[in-house]
Design an enzyme around this catalytic site. Structure first.
Site, short mmCIF file in Angstrom:
data_model
loop_
_atom_site.label_atom_id
_atom_site.label_comp_id
_atom_site.label_asym_id
_atom_site.label_seq_id
_atom_site.Cartn_x
_atom_site.Cartn_y
_atom_site.Cartn_z
N ILE A 126 91.08 -42.22 -50.79
CA ILE A 126 91.92 -41.40 -51.66
C ILE A 126 91.09 -40.99 -52.87
O ILE A 126 90.55 -41.84 -53.58
CB ILE A 126 93.17 -42.18 -52.13
N LYS A 127 91.00 -39.68 -53.10
CA LYS A 127 90.22 -39.19 -54.23
C LYS A 127 91.08 -39.14 -55.49
O LYS A 127 92.14 -38.52 -55.50
CB LYS A 127 89.69 -37.78 -53.94
N ILE A 128 90.57 -39.80 -56.52
CA ILE A 128 91.25 -39.83 -57.82
C ILE A 128 90.24 -39.39 -58.87
O ILE A 128 89.12 -39.92 -58.91
CB ILE A 128 91.77 -41.25 -58.14
#
Length: 373
Positions: free
Chosen positions: A142-144
């Site tokens: 998951i890209k944050i």
């Protein structure tokens, strides 16, 4: 069996994982992604709002699914969520053999939280958990974004046992904050009883945009000394980030305690590696950033350039931090305000992704409206 391109194979042998910075349904359906895995050493995929905006705006690969979702009464957010998570899930499946073969290090596919949440910690955490459940694949990241609001979200999401790609890192100071968030998250994950060896993270450090911004400022100064520094900041910045990574993951007691419980390093990932200035080598941000335990995610044009004429001579980072610091000292001496550069780049980075997301929303809404008539 297809053979791997020797230049990209040399990059892999030097400890750099080659990831593709692109995804589309056409790439999945045509077998092109599998072909890049088989012939160009690709062992991962990154996506972002701009990539999905481009994929959905070109051709008709998504028309049938959008029509079906429209018939079911899906709104625009649900429609985009479904088509993008379907692509990412399918890419995870294509890369699953690489994930298994690498013991979970590679074979990873990244999907980004809604860029409109970049400054909202709680909503970022909530959406990260939702995306993890929807895609439902162990090789997902998951890209944050590494905004100030993003840092506590990164720690909280890792603490849930979810793997994270931290994106939009521009400065070494922020990279240190990201590594601290990683260690905090992993400590909490350990307390919660998660298997730390299953939680993966990369820190995506943007390269070419740093040169673009600093080169513009050097050209405004215009002196011979200023112009001589063009094209050096991006690589120097990344090399300093790698030195910071080595400090934390090769000696820090906090990490060593986690390592004993199975935690892996948070690898630096070089992003924004497409060269934007035609005066520079089109493989600059690949061949100058070779080191063990790194990832380089490349647009296909850069991947092809490295395959064609990239000269990989092994580790080109270790031992360079002194020279890299000299570049920064010279930039500051000549009047470049580096903290302002990094603030501008972070703001622009969030804005670019928000603009792409808005284009994607508007185009999909128009498609849904047309189908409703």
């Amino acid at each position: 069996m297809a053979s791997q391109n020797p230049n990209l194979a040399a990059l892999s042998a030097a400890g750099v994982s080659v990831w593709l910075d692109d995804l589309s349904r056409d790439r999945l359906r045509s077998g092109n992604l599998q072909e890049l895995i088989d012939t160009k050493s690709v062992v991962g995929v990154t996506t972002n709002p701009s990539i999905f905006q481009k994929a959905l705006s070109e051709g008709h690969d998504y028309d049938a699914q959008v029509a079906e979702l429209a018939e079911r009464g899906a709104d625009v957010d649900a429609t985009i969520r479904t088509v993008t998570t379907d692509d990412v899930r399918n890419a995870c499946d294509v890369l699953a053999p690489r994930w298994e073969a690498s013991g979970g290090v590679d074979g990873r596919v990244s999907i980004e939280v809604d860029p409109r949440l970049a400054h909202e910690t709680d909503k970022t955490i909530q959406q990260a958990v939702e995306l993890w459940k929807i895609v439902d694949r162990p090789n997902l990241l998951i890209k944050i974004p590494a905004t100030k609001a993003g840092l506590p979200a990164i720690a909280a999401v890792l603490a849930e046992g979810i793997s994270v790609n931290v994106t939009l890192i521009f400065s070494v100071d922020r990279h240190r904050g990201v590594m601290d968030a990683y260690l905090t998250g992993m400590e909490k994950a350990a307390q919660a009883g998660h298997d730390l060896s299953k939680i993966h993270s990369v820190a995506s450090f943007f390269v070419s945009r740093v040169d673009t911004e600093i080169d513009n400022r050097l050209e405004q100064i215009g002196s011979a000394e200023a112009l001589a520094l063009r094209g050096q900041a991006g690589v120097a910045n990344a090399r300093l980030a790698y030195a910071a990574y080595q400090e934390v993951f090769e000696g820090d007691a906090r990490y060593q305690a986690l390592k004993e419980r199975g935690a892996r390093v948070q690898r630096p990932l070089w992003a924004s590696t497409g060269v934007k200035n035609p005066d520079y080598s089109d493989t600059l941000y690949v061949t100058e950033l070779v080191a063990p335990h790194t990832v380089n995610t490349m647009p296909e044009k850069t991947l092809d350039a490295v395959a064609d004429h990239g000269v990989v001579k092994g580790d080109s980072i270790t031992g360079t931090s002194g020279d890299a610091q000299q570049v920064f000292d010279k930039l500051e001496a000549i009047g470049i305000d580096l903290s302002d550069v990094f603030d501008v780049l972070e703001s622009e980075g969030v804005e670019k992704f928000e603009a792409s997301w808005k284009e994607l929303l508007d185009a999909t809404q128009a498609q849904l409206d047309a189908l409703a008539k």
